[in-house]
Design a protein around this motif. Structure first.
Motif, PDB file in Angstrom:
ATOM      1  N   ARG A  17      52.809 -37.404  20.897  1.00 33.67           N
ATOM      2  CA  ARG A  17      52.823 -38.589  19.949  1.00 33.67           C
ATOM      3  C   ARG A  17      51.212 -38.878  19.311  1.00 33.67           C
ATOM      4  N   GLN A  18      50.319 -39.109  20.385  1.00 31.31           N
ATOM      5  CA  GLN A  18      49.117 -39.404  20.098  1.00 31.31           C
ATOM      6  C   GLN A  18      48.343 -38.454  19.452  1.00 31.31           C
ATOM      7  N   ALA A  19      48.624 -37.136  19.812  1.00 28.43           N
ATOM      8  CA  ALA A  19      47.987 -36.003  19.252  1.00 28.43           C
ATOM      9  C   ALA A  19      48.269 -35.833  17.548  1.00 28.43           C
ATOM     10  N   ARG A  20      49.827 -36.046  17.375  1.00 31.63           N
ATOM     11  CA  ARG A  20      50.095 -36.228  15.857  1.00 31.63           C
ATOM     12  C   ARG A  20      49.285 -37.222  15.056  1.00 31.63           C
ATOM     13  N   LEU A  21      49.280 -38.379  15.685  1.00 33.78           N
ATOM     14  CA  LEU A  21      48.568 -39.454  14.904  1.00 33.78           C
ATOM     15  C   LEU A  21      46.925 -39.336  14.747  1.00 33.78           C
ATOM     16  N   ALA A  22      46.505 -38.540  15.986  1.00 30.89           N
ATOM     17  CA  ALA A  22      45.187 -38.248  15.678  1.00 30.89           C
ATOM     18  C   ALA A  22      44.669 -36.981  15.077  1.00 30.89           C
ATOM     19  N   GLY A  23      45.633 -36.271  14.620  1.00 30.12           N
ATOM     20  CA  GLY A  23      45.181 -34.914  13.868  1.00 30.12           C
ATOM     21  C   GLY A  23      45.004 -33.908  14.788  1.00 30.12           C
ATOM     22  N   VAL A  24      45.141 -33.992  15.910  1.00 31.23           N
ATOM     23  CA  VAL A  24      44.910 -32.852  16.868  1.00 31.23           C
ATOM     24  C   VAL A  24      46.112 -32.139  17.002  1.00 31.23           C
ATOM     25  N   HIS A  25      45.939 -30.443  17.417  1.00 34.32           N
ATOM     26  CA  HIS A  25      47.156 -29.797  17.476  1.00 34.32           C
ATOM     27  C   HIS A  25      48.118 -30.440  18.553  1.00 34.32           C
ATOM     28  N   PRO A  26      49.339 -30.843  18.412  1.00 29.61           N
ATOM     29  CA  PRO A  26      50.161 -31.625  19.457  1.00 29.61           C
ATOM     30  C   PRO A  26      50.755 -30.604  20.550  1.00 29.61           C
ATOM     31  N   GLY A  27      50.780 -29.296  20.396  1.00 25.98           N
ATOM     32  CA  GLY A  27      51.348 -28.602  21.403  1.00 25.98           C
ATOM     33  C   GLY A  27      50.046 -28.423  22.389  1.00 25.98           C
ATOM     34  N   LYS A  28      49.007 -28.207  21.935  1.00 27.23           N
ATOM     35  CA  LYS A  28      47.819 -27.934  23.125  1.00 27.23           C
ATOM     36  C   LYS A  28      47.516 -29.221  23.790  1.00 27.23           C
ATOM     37  N   ALA A  29      47.831 -30.558  22.969  1.00 22.58           N
ATOM     38  CA  ALA A  29      47.478 -31.702  23.669  1.00 22.58           C
ATOM     39  C   ALA A  29      48.663 -32.074  24.749  1.00 22.58           C
ATOM     40  N   ALA A  30      49.890 -31.824  24.279  1.00 21.40           N
ATOM     41  CA  ALA A  30      50.951 -31.961  25.049  1.00 21.40           C
ATOM     42  C   ALA A  30      50.873 -31.176  26.171  1.00 21.40           C
ATOM     43  N   SER A  31      50.438 -30.076  26.303  1.00 23.92           N
ATOM     44  CA  SER A  31      50.445 -29.123  27.549  1.00 23.92           C
ATOM     45  C   SER A  31      49.486 -29.623  28.664  1.00 23.92           C
ATOM     46  N   VAL A  32      48.485 -30.387  28.097  1.00 19.24           N
ATOM     47  CA  VAL A  32      47.503 -30.820  29.265  1.00 19.24           C
ATOM     48  C   VAL A  32      48.046 -31.323  30.718  1.00 19.24           C
ATOM     49  N   PRO A  33      49.108 -32.419  30.413  1.00 22.15           N
ATOM     50  CA  PRO A  33      49.579 -32.879  31.767  1.00 22.15           C
ATOM     51  C   PRO A  33      50.319 -32.061  32.638  1.00 22.15           C
ATOM     52  N   PHE A  34      51.130 -30.935  31.973  1.00 20.58           N
ATOM     53  CA  PHE A  34      51.886 -30.116  32.965  1.00 20.58           C
ATOM     54  C   PHE A  34      50.902 -29.059  33.503  1.00 20.58           C
ATOM     55  N   ILE A  35      50.025 -28.688  32.642  1.00 22.51           N
ATOM     56  CA  ILE A  35      49.077 -27.640  33.225  1.00 22.51           C
ATOM     57  C   ILE A  35      48.283 -28.290  34.347  1.00 22.51           C
ATOM     58  N   ALA A  36      47.869 -29.340  34.202  1.00 23.16           N
ATOM     59  CA  ALA A  36      46.913 -30.221  35.157  1.00 23.16           C
ATOM     60  C   ALA A  36      47.776 -30.268  36.519  1.00 23.16           C
ATOM     61  N   ALA A  37      49.156 -30.960  36.265  1.00 21.43           N
ATOM     62  CA  ALA A  37      50.201 -31.079  37.200  1.00 21.43           C
ATOM     63  C   ALA A  37      50.435 -29.731  38.033  1.00 21.43           C
ATOM     64  N   GLY A  38      50.636 -28.550  37.423  1.00 17.63           N
ATOM     65  CA  GLY A  38      50.981 -27.365  37.967  1.00 17.63           C
ATOM     66  C   GLY A  38      49.832 -26.920  38.799  1.00 17.63           C
ATOM     67  N   LEU A  39      48.278 -27.126  38.409  1.00 18.14           N
ATOM     68  CA  LEU A  39      47.448 -26.544  39.202  1.00 18.14           C
ATOM     69  C   LEU A  39      47.009 -27.697  40.225  1.00 18.14           C
ATOM     70  N   LEU A  40      47.119 -28.673  39.916  1.00 28.06           N
ATOM     71  CA  LEU A  40      47.004 -29.703  41.277  1.00 28.06           C
ATOM     72  C   LEU A  40      48.125 -29.597  42.350  1.00 28.06           C
ATOM     73  N   LEU A  41      49.269 -29.284  41.809  1.00 26.21           N
ATOM     74  CA  LEU A  41      50.348 -29.159  42.908  1.00 26.21           C
ATOM     75  C   LEU A  41      50.136 -27.797  43.334  1.00 26.21           C
ATOM     76  N   ALA A  42      50.021 -26.840  42.954  1.00 25.83           N
ATOM     77  CA  ALA A  42      49.608 -25.447  43.611  1.00 25.83           C
ATOM     78  C   ALA A  42      48.497 -25.556  44.636  1.00 25.83           C
ATOM     79  N   SER A  43      47.212 -26.265  44.192  1.00 21.82           N
ATOM     80  CA  SER A  43      46.258 -26.449  45.187  1.00 21.82           C
ATOM     81  C   SER A  43      46.501 -27.155  46.348  1.00 21.82           C
ATOM     82  N   ALA A  44      47.651 -28.513  46.145  1.00 28.04           N
ATOM     83  CA  ALA A  44      47.911 -29.020  47.238  1.00 28.04           C
ATOM     84  C   ALA A  44      48.985 -28.288  48.326  1.00 28.04           C
ATOM     85  N   CYS A  45      49.649 -27.630  47.386  1.00 26.60           N
ATOM     86  CA  CYS A  45      50.553 -26.473  48.559  1.00 26.60           C
ATOM     87  C   CYS A  45      49.550 -25.787  49.472  1.00 26.60           C
ATOM     88  N   VAL A  46      48.640 -25.039  48.691  1.00 23.54           N
ATOM     89  CA  VAL A  46      47.995 -24.299  49.696  1.00 23.54           C
ATOM     90  C   VAL A  46      46.894 -25.192  50.652  1.00 23.54           C
TER      91      VAL A  46
END
Length: 103
Positions: A17-46
């Motif tokens: 929602r905020q990316a659409r308002l700011a004029g940034v590509h919303p798909g790239k902005a919306a993927s940040v939380p899940f990519i960060a979560a995946g990387l941190l959860l994978a490192s936490a598992c290791v």
């Protein structure tokens, strides 16, 4: 760790929602939380497996192993929240697009 997934789900909708308002590509902005979560959860598992192997190797008590796991989980959660907050601040400070031009 389930808390990170729930926060990622909520943050994804807010980032989109905020990316659409700011004029940034919303798909790239919306993927940040899940990519960060995946990387941190994978490192936490290791790291969790490493803590378990270390605790078995030194014959640590179960209380010591549980406290190390708790500290790891707290660190991962704090790191995730700080990363999401930093990205949110960057997204909200992005200049709004000039919509007065037709092109």
């Amino acid at each position: 760790m389930l808390l990170i997934v729930i926060v990622a789900l909520v943050a994804t909708t807010a980032f989109y929602r905020q990316a659409r308002l700011a004029g940034v590509h919303p798909g790239k902005a919306a993927s940040v939380p899940f990519i960060a979560a995946g990387l941190l959860l994978a490192s936490a598992c290791v790291a969790s497996l490493a803590i378990t192997k270390f605790a078995v190797a030194v014959n640590a008590s179960s209380n010591a192993m549980n406290s190390m796991q708790f500290m790891l989980n707290a660190f991962v959660l704090a790191a995730y929240l700080m990363l999401i907050r930093r990205n949110w601040l960057v997204l909200t400070s992005a200049p709004a697009p000039d919509r007065s031009k037709p092109w």
